[in-house]
Design an enzyme around this catalytic site. Structure first.
Site, PDB file in Angstrom:
ATOM      1  N   ASP A   1       0.868  -1.175   0.000  1.00 29.14           N
ATOM      2  CA  ASP A   1       0.000   0.000   0.000  1.00 29.14           C
ATOM      3  C   ASP A   1       0.900   1.219   0.000  1.00 29.14           C
ATOM      4  O   ASP A   1       2.092   1.135   0.330  1.00 29.14           O
ATOM      5  CB  ASP A   1      -0.905  -0.010   1.237  1.00 29.14           C
ATOM      6  CG  ASP A   1      -1.876   1.170   1.262  1.00 29.14           C
ATOM      7  OD1 ASP A   1      -2.411   1.519   0.196  1.00 29.14           O
ATOM      8  OD2 ASP A   1      -2.080   1.756   2.341  1.00 29.14           O
ATOM      9  N   SER A   2       0.333   2.371  -0.343  1.00 32.30           N
ATOM     10  CA  SER A   2       1.110   3.605  -0.312  1.00 32.30           C
ATOM     11  C   SER A   2       1.403   4.046   1.115  1.00 32.30           C
ATOM     12  O   SER A   2       2.250   4.906   1.337  1.00 32.30           O
ATOM     13  CB  SER A   2       0.375   4.718  -1.060  1.00 32.30           C
ATOM     14  OG  SER A   2      -0.898   4.938  -0.482  1.00 32.30           O
TER      15      SER A   2
ATOM     16  N   CYS B   1      -3.525  -0.791  -2.263  1.00 29.91           N
ATOM     17  CA  CYS B   1      -3.702   0.633  -2.553  1.00 29.91           C
ATOM     18  C   CYS B   1      -4.743   0.818  -3.641  1.00 29.91           C
ATOM     19  O   CYS B   1      -4.624   0.251  -4.732  1.00 29.91           O
ATOM     20  CB  CYS B   1      -2.364   1.223  -2.998  1.00 29.91           C
ATOM     21  SG  CYS B   1      -2.439   2.922  -3.575  1.00 29.91           S
TER      22      CYS B   1
ATOM     23  N   GLU C   1      -6.430   7.592  11.059  1.00 32.48           N
ATOM     24  CA  GLU C   1      -5.037   7.494  11.500  1.00 32.48           C
ATOM     25  C   GLU C   1      -4.820   8.119  12.877  1.00 32.48           C
ATOM     26  O   GLU C   1      -3.951   7.677  13.627  1.00 32.48           O
ATOM     27  CB  GLU C   1      -4.117   8.143  10.465  1.00 32.48           C
ATOM     28  CG  GLU C   1      -4.062   7.384   9.160  1.00 32.48           C
ATOM     29  CD  GLU C   1      -2.929   7.833   8.257  1.00 32.48           C
ATOM     30  OE1 GLU C   1      -2.096   8.658   8.700  1.00 32.48           O
ATOM     31  OE2 GLU C   1      -2.861   7.353   7.105  1.00 32.48           O
TER      32      GLU C   1
ATOM     33  N   CYS D   1     -11.924   3.055   0.250  1.00 31.14           N
ATOM     34  CA  CYS D   1     -10.598   3.452   0.720  1.00 31.14           C
ATOM     35  C   CYS D   1     -10.250   2.522   1.874  1.00 31.14           C
ATOM     36  O   CYS D   1     -11.113   2.203   2.709  1.00 31.14           O
ATOM     37  CB  CYS D   1     -10.590   4.905   1.181  1.00 31.14           C
ATOM     38  SG  CYS D   1      -9.055   5.419   2.007  1.00 31.14           S
TER      39      CYS D   1
ATOM     40  N   HIS E   1      -8.746   2.964   4.544  1.00 34.66           N
ATOM     41  CA  HIS E   1      -8.903   3.541   5.880  1.00 34.66           C
ATOM     42  C   HIS E   1     -10.345   3.460   6.384  1.00 34.66           C
ATOM     43  O   HIS E   1     -10.587   3.456   7.587  1.00 34.66           O
ATOM     44  CB  HIS E   1      -8.488   5.023   5.887  1.00 34.66           C
ATOM     45  CG  HIS E   1      -7.018   5.263   5.820  1.00 34.66           C
ATOM     46  ND1 HIS E   1      -6.290   5.107   4.663  1.00 34.66           N
ATOM     47  CD2 HIS E   1      -6.132   5.671   6.771  1.00 34.66           C
ATOM     48  CE1 HIS E   1      -5.022   5.414   4.900  1.00 34.66           C
ATOM     49  NE2 HIS E   1      -4.894   5.754   6.171  1.00 34.66           N
TER      50      HIS E   1
END
Length: 288
Positions: free
Chosen positions: A11-12, A74, A159, A190, A192
């Site tokens: 992933d990025s 990603c 995050e 996404c 996240h």
């Protein structure tokens, strides 16, 4: 003994840890090597050529660890770089967009007569602008009605560990308050966003089915391993924390290892025991 080789994930940044967790839960016997390209995040602001180059470099780095399959966690790289990655490797490569789109169509169809195949997609601005989910959903079902919406602030909320905070509910209301009446199924586009699943569900309503692209990817990867005869048969420990402590899974980052470790603890419930900072480009790759 290809079955005993690990699965690679990149992933990025840190978002792909939710994909790692889903894979681990569905494939407890498997071992994993994870790369977070934290030095070059975000990918969404980069050109197609740059995303392809970064993605291929990441894929080749993981391929050097003798992986049996690569999962591109990603969304940006899945949208833009899968053909380049597949051309560079001689192993199977799975992205997150196709599985998420197919799961959304299946979920919308299961909604029955009340459904009109109304599928929503929430993602970062770059993923929405790429149109990748719309294309993948239409490929699975051309009759689907699709509503896409960018929710960029969900990433820092996840995050920072504010998934259950009032600010998360306020932002979710701002992004999504009118969306629940327009759709029957919503793709969390996404990596996240599964961290904010409860807040998102509260906002759009219980009548809307949420689709986690990472979860959908894990299910498809499980089927692919069985089809190819690559599933690892040795029983695992069955616990994510034990897996990490038993030194079975290896995590790499290209920068900011301490921050990655902190966020990983929020996402996974424990810090990675095997975490190294590396270079994935150039001749001298190992930093520490």
């Amino acid at each position: 003994m290809l079955q005993n080789l690990p699965i690679g994930i990149f992933d990025s940044g840190v978002g792909g840890l939710t994909v790692y967790r889903a894979l681990h839960e569905h494939l407890p016997n498997e071992r994993f090597v994870y790369l977070g390209d934290t030095a070059r995040v975000p990918y969404g602001t980069k050109s197609l050529a740059t995303v392809e180059r970064y993605a291929v470099e990441n894929a080749r780095f993981l391929a050097e660890h003798e992986i049996k399959l690569l999962v591109v966690a990603c969304n940006t790289a899945s949208a833009l770089a899968l053909p380049a990655i597949r051309a560079a490797l001689n192993i199977d490569v799975a992205g997150v967009i196709g599985p998420g789109a197919r799961a959304a169509v299946a979920g919308s169809n299961q909604a029955g007569s009340q459904s009109s195949k109304r599928i929503g997609v929430i993602a970062t601005e770059s993923t929405v602008q790429s149109g990748a989910y719309t294309q993948a959903i239409r490929k699975a079902d051309s009759a689907a009605t699709i509503v896409e919406r960018a929710c960029p602030l969900f990433v820092p909320l996840a995050e920072e560990g504010w998934a259950d905070a009032d600010v998360a509910r306020t932002i979710a209301q701002t992004y999504l308050k009118d969306l629940g009446s327009q759709i029957d199924t919503l793709v969390l586009g996404c990596t996240h966003y599964p961290i904010l699943r409860n807040v998102i569900q509260e906002t759009v309503g219980e009548q809307v089915a949420l689709i986690d692209s990472g979860e959908a990817t894990a299910i498809e990867v499980k089927g692919l391993l069985r089809e190819k005869g690559l599933a690892r048969l040795t029983p695992g420990t069955g616990a994510l924390e034990r897996q990490l402590c038993d030194d079975l899974d290896h995590f790499y980052v290209t920068d900011a290892a301490e921050r990655f470790s902190r966020v990983a603890e929020r996402f996974l419930g424990s810090k990675p025991e095997r975490l190294e900072a590396v270079e994935v480009w150039g001749e001298d790759r190992l930093r520490t």
